[in-house]
Design a protein around this motif. Structure first.
Motif, short mmCIF file in Angstrom:
data_model
loop_
_atom_site.label_atom_id
_atom_site.label_comp_id
_atom_site.label_asym_id
_atom_site.label_seq_id
_atom_site.Cartn_x
_atom_site.Cartn_y
_atom_site.Cartn_z
N GLN A 41 0.69 -0.98 0.16
CA GLN A 41 -0.24 0.29 0.19
C GLN A 41 1.05 1.23 0.11
O GLN A 41 0.24 2.41 -0.54
CB GLN A 41 -0.63 0.03 1.12
CG GLN A 41 -1.78 -1.10 1.05
CD GLN A 41 -2.91 -0.80 -0.05
OE1 GLN A 41 -3.03 -1.58 -1.16
NE2 GLN A 41 -3.96 -0.33 0.71
N LEU A 42 1.68 1.40 0.80
CA LEU A 42 3.07 2.29 0.65
C LEU A 42 3.63 2.89 -0.75
O LEU A 42 3.92 3.86 -0.82
CB LEU A 42 3.81 2.21 1.66
CG LEU A 42 4.70 3.35 2.55
CD1 LEU A 42 4.29 4.20 2.33
CD2 LEU A 42 6.09 3.07 2.81
N HIS A 44 2.19 1.85 -3.22
CA HIS A 44 1.09 2.22 -4.81
C HIS A 44 1.07 3.92 -4.05
O HIS A 44 1.18 4.83 -4.97
CB HIS A 44 0.14 1.67 -4.43
CG HIS A 44 0.09 0.03 -4.70
ND1 HIS A 44 -0.15 -0.10 -6.21
CD2 HIS A 44 -0.90 -0.94 -4.25
CE1 HIS A 44 -0.07 -1.43 -6.18
NE2 HIS A 44 0.03 -1.49 -5.26
N GLN A 45 1.31 4.16 -2.12
CA GLN A 45 0.89 5.74 -2.27
C GLN A 45 2.20 6.94 -2.75
O GLN A 45 2.25 7.75 -3.52
CB GLN A 45 0.79 5.95 -1.15
CG GLN A 45 -0.07 7.81 -0.85
CD GLN A 45 0.20 7.47 0.81
OE1 GLN A 45 0.16 6.04 1.91
NE2 GLN A 45 -0.32 8.61 1.46
N ALA A 48 1.86 7.06 -6.97
CA ALA A 48 1.28 8.28 -7.17
C ALA A 48 1.59 9.06 -6.27
O ALA A 48 1.43 10.55 -7.28
CB ALA A 48 -0.32 8.03 -6.42
N THR A 49 2.91 9.86 -5.41
CA THR A 49 3.00 10.18 -5.19
C THR A 49 3.86 11.14 -5.96
O THR A 49 3.95 12.52 -6.61
CB THR A 49 3.56 10.99 -3.61
OG1 THR A 49 2.60 11.02 -2.82
CG2 THR A 49 4.15 11.75 -3.09
N PRO A 72 1.78 13.96 0.99
CA PRO A 72 1.36 13.95 2.86
C PRO A 72 2.54 14.65 3.50
O PRO A 72 3.47 14.58 3.20
CB PRO A 72 1.37 12.26 2.93
CG PRO A 72 1.58 11.32 1.58
CD PRO A 72 1.91 12.28 0.17
N THR A 75 6.72 13.77 3.38
CA THR A 75 7.21 13.63 2.06
C THR A 75 8.83 14.32 2.00
O THR A 75 8.78 15.35 1.63
CB THR A 75 6.59 13.66 0.76
OG1 THR A 75 5.03 13.43 1.58
CG2 THR A 75 7.14 13.24 -0.76
#
Length: 545
Positions: A41-42, A44-45, A48-49, A72, A75
């Motif tokens: 999940q991280l 994927h995030q 996207a970032t 976030p 970052t």
């Protein structure tokens, strides 16, 4: 040596250990699965970032893309030139105050050490992990930007690591509590499951405490509630069957012993009259006025002697039969010191008489002396010995015998016979030692022991008698310094018809009933008798209540 675990402890430990292994496997698999899921999940995030930061619409002025809405907090962003060096790098943070804030206020420039840590990461679109000094662990990617320089973007893994750590703590607490509850439940369950086995063990323990060696045994012990449908119940049922067979065998043995004792008692009783008649008629014929030859006179003397010996054997068998049947004893107050003086005097007189036999030569009338004549001829010295015994007994009755008195009495037999015989020594206390007992039976016990010492030890052996006070009563100790009892014979000396010499001759053999009578008589007095023997020291210890 470490004490072995009980079956219940081993079962409970095995159950808890198995549950602990299962819990550890489940917790490990769960932790790994959750960690993999959270890192996916991280990633994927992070992808996207990075796409927003390096996309066509991203700001082109340095790392201001970190201040865009939706990025976030925490970052990391940086610009990477063609040589792989980071020219600008910062980390987003919470704004300093309320209201609209300058984008520069939401960024913190990285220092040289932090930038150096990021430069070690190989620039790739595939996420990789790096430890940034002062900021912690990050997952970072590097993407090519349409504006020229490559863009490095990283997200912190602290939240993922915190979630995994929390899961491990929760799993440990749950597993520990579950193991504790499982251990308690297992202990209770195993205890209930082993209850039939404990009943089997308790029954076997009670049976082992029963006196099964002799006498009437009522073997009524059984394992209760033995269910043959279970394994433990099958053991209990088998034990019950075994106890039934043993009980039947013990009853058959007791019945057989009862019949044998009744037969011995009846036979001994019936033999007394004919033996007395044989002895009486032989003595009457030998002492009659009719003239008989020397051979006939010798034969009659032998008949008297053998009938006397046979009568003694019958009396011994009858006494044992009476003791086995529990006949009551004639209990009186007995002074053991006086009794020991009497028996030692008798033993000394018997040895003196036996050591001076008359030769089997024809007398003036041509008759050959017999054992009866020998006994008659020795009446005078025996009378003197008896007088000495009465004097010793009288002194013991009127006043306690002392060791000096005993020594004087033991040395009263002088001359060649005494020199060639045994040495009899008494060690008596100053005060009388009185017990409640049957005097005649105790006299027979001591006489049997002293007869064994006289017959089975060589001349010159010292036989010592001693009486002691103890808390539970009195102790009589008779000790000799003879060759001792053979070790293979010692465990069975109190059994009937056990002989130290297998010969059946009058001179060296015996019936093997002397010590059996000793044990039976002392047992009837609720006392104990024991023998310790080694070369040079044989000790008989009699304890009376």
């Amino acid at each position: 040596m470490r004490r072995p675990w009980s079956l219940r402890a081993r079962l409970v430990a095995a159950t808890i250990g198995l549950l602990a292994v299962v819990s550890a496997v489940i917790a490990t698999v769960t932790t790994i699965a959750l960690s993999s899921y959270l890192y996916d999940q991280l990633d994927h995030q992070l992808a996207a970032t990075a796409a927003r930061s390096a996309g066509p619409g991203a700001p082109t002025d340095g790392v201001s893309f970190l201040a865009q809405p939706g990025q976030p907090i925490g970052t990391i962003g940086g610009l990477v030139d063609a040589n792989g060096e980071i020219t600008d790098a910062a980390v987003s943070r919470e704004p300093g105050g309320p209201g609209p804030a300058d984008p520069a206020d939401r960024l913190t420039t990285l220092d040289e050490d932090q930038i150096a840590a990021l430069e070690k990461v190989e620039g790739s679109a595939k996420p990789s992990t790096v430890e940034v000094p002062g900021l912690g662990e990050y997952r970072v990617v590097t993407l090519d930007s349409p504006h020229g320089a490559s863009v490095l973007v990283g997200l912190p893994t602290a939240q993922v690591a915190g979630t995994v750590d929390t899961l491990i703590v929760v799993e440990s607490l749950v597993a520990g509590t579950g193991l504790l509850a499982a251990g308690i439940a297992a202990a209770v369950a195993v205890r209930l499951a082993l209850r039939p086995l404990r009943r089997v063990a308790a029954t076997a323990s009670r049976v082992s405490e029963l006196p099964l060696s002799s006498g009437e045994v009522s073997l009524t012990e059984r394992v209760p509630d033995a269910d043959p449908r279970t394994e433990v119940g099958q053991v209990g049922t088998a034990l019950n069957r075994l106890l039934g067979h043993v009980g039947a065998a013990l009853k058959a043995r007791h019945d057989s012993e009862t019949r044998v004792r009744r037969f011995v008692a009846d036979a001994s009783h019936e033999l007394r009259t004919p033996l007395a008649s044989i002895r009486g008629y032989a003595e009457l014929t030998r002492r009659g006025h009719e003239s008989i030859g020397p051979d006939t006179r010798h034969a009659l003397g032998r008949i008297e002697s053998e009938s006397t010996r046979m009568t003694g054997l019958v009396e011994d068998l009858l006494l044992l039969a009476r003791l086995d049947s529990g006949r009551p004893l004639a209990m009186t107050d007995v002074d053991l010191s006086a009794l020991l003086v009497d028996t030692f005097s008798d033993a000394q007189a018997a040895e003196t008489n036996a050591s001076s036999p008359e030769p089997l030569a024809a007398g003036a009338d041509g008759a050959v002396p017999t054992e009866a004549d020998d006994a008659a001829g020795s009446a005078e010295p025996l009378a003197a010995a008896a007088a000495a015994d009465e004097e010793a007994a009288g002194s013991a009755a009127s006043g306690p015998a002392t060791p000096s008195d005993a020594a004087a009495n033991s040395s009263s037999s002088s001359g060649p016979a005494a020199a060639a015989g045994h040495r009899w020594v008494l060690e008596l206390p100053d005060e009388p030692v009185t017990v409640r007992a049957d005097r005649d039976r105790l006299h027979q016990v001591l006489a049997n022991i002293l007869a064994n010492a006289r017959v089975h030890t060589p001349a010159g052996t010292t036989v010592t008698g001693r009486v002691e006070h103890v808390d539970a009563g009195a102790v009589v100790v008779i000790r000799d310094d003879g060759p001792g009892i053979p070790p293979h014979l010692l465990p069975q000396v109190f059994q009937r018809f056990t002989r130290g010499d297998s010969s059946r001759s009058r001179a060296s053999g015996s019936t093997g009933l002397g010590l059996a009578i000793v044990e039976a008589v002392i047992g009837a007095h609720d006392g104990e008798v024991s023998i310790d023997s080694e070369p040079g020291a044989t000790t008989v210890r009699i304890t009376l209540p």
